[in-house]
Scaffold this active site. Sequence first.
Site: not given
Length: 362
Positions: A167, A196, A248, A271, A298
């Site tokens: 992240k 991400d 996502e 997702d 995701h």
Amino acid sequence: MKITQVEVSLYDLMPERPRHDAIQAFVKQETILVDITTADGLTGTGYAYTIGTGGRAILELLRHNLIPLLIGEDARQIEAIWQKLFWFTHGTAVGPITSLALAAVDTALWDLRGKALGQPLWLLAGGAQRQVPLYDTEGGWLQLSTEELVEGARQSRAQGWPGVKIKVGKPDPSEDLERLQAVREAVGPRMHLMIDANQSMTYAEAKRRARLFESVDVYWFEEPLPAEDISGHRLLAQSTSIPIAVGESLYSASHFREYLATGAAGIVQADVARVGGITPWLKIAHLAESFNVKIAPHFLMELHVSLAAAVPNALYVEHIPQLRMVTHSQIEVVDGNAVAPSEPGIGIDWDRKAMEALRVMI
């Protein structure tokens, strides 16, 4: 296969470890379960989720609007049922609450179809390959120290996993870069390193950071901008060598079509719960295939392993364990690959006794 009974319930599952990203914390997983039973005596189970809010709204939408429409329907007509429910709720579509409710029903119908035919989901939906590479997110949360990120990445490498995700979104870009450099140095040049930002940046900031991150050979840059900023993603994709991954936070196939048609996405991350179920997820995967784009779904690894195995353009399955406390079985991993379950249906063996202790009584 006439539908005679539908039950819906809500459960609160706590995360196995603290999970923070650039915009939020994963407080709990609200899990909505739908059980559909037919006159043949078969029951299919589907589910959807939130990461802390909205579960009760989904439950009420199902109870008062969607479930009454299912009684008497032929469970084999999955597409027809999906279309019926979608257009009945069109006043609240396209959006997360409606899509998540549709997904719980749709997944239950696919589970029912697999059980009726004695076929696992990965074969029923396409059967492209039994195994799909697995990457880890659980060791890459934003609140973790650099030392913890390095240790998590080393553990993933030792298990033979080909990739890890970190992240990003620290206030100072140099801190993000230092953390990534430490992980890259620890795992070497061959391991895939994804990042991400969880929609936390502007186009200008994402462009600036992407140029910094190119030096550590980032495999993809996930959700750099708010999901509705298609033009920003297109410009960013044109400005960097790092593939841009999105999906996502998109809730319909049409949103993916817009991203793909404008060149704003290099990898799609649909997702299954957020797009409305298995039926639209497969359409999105094949839409991406028609653009020669890979799909790396995701979250929801327990379900996505079968869907990724069903389609030819699957790139990765994401490792974030969340159902171990309420299932009897766990995802099988062989040589860094997630293996699709062979049991008929979606392949999730729910522990109903464990779940009952986590049930939200409404």
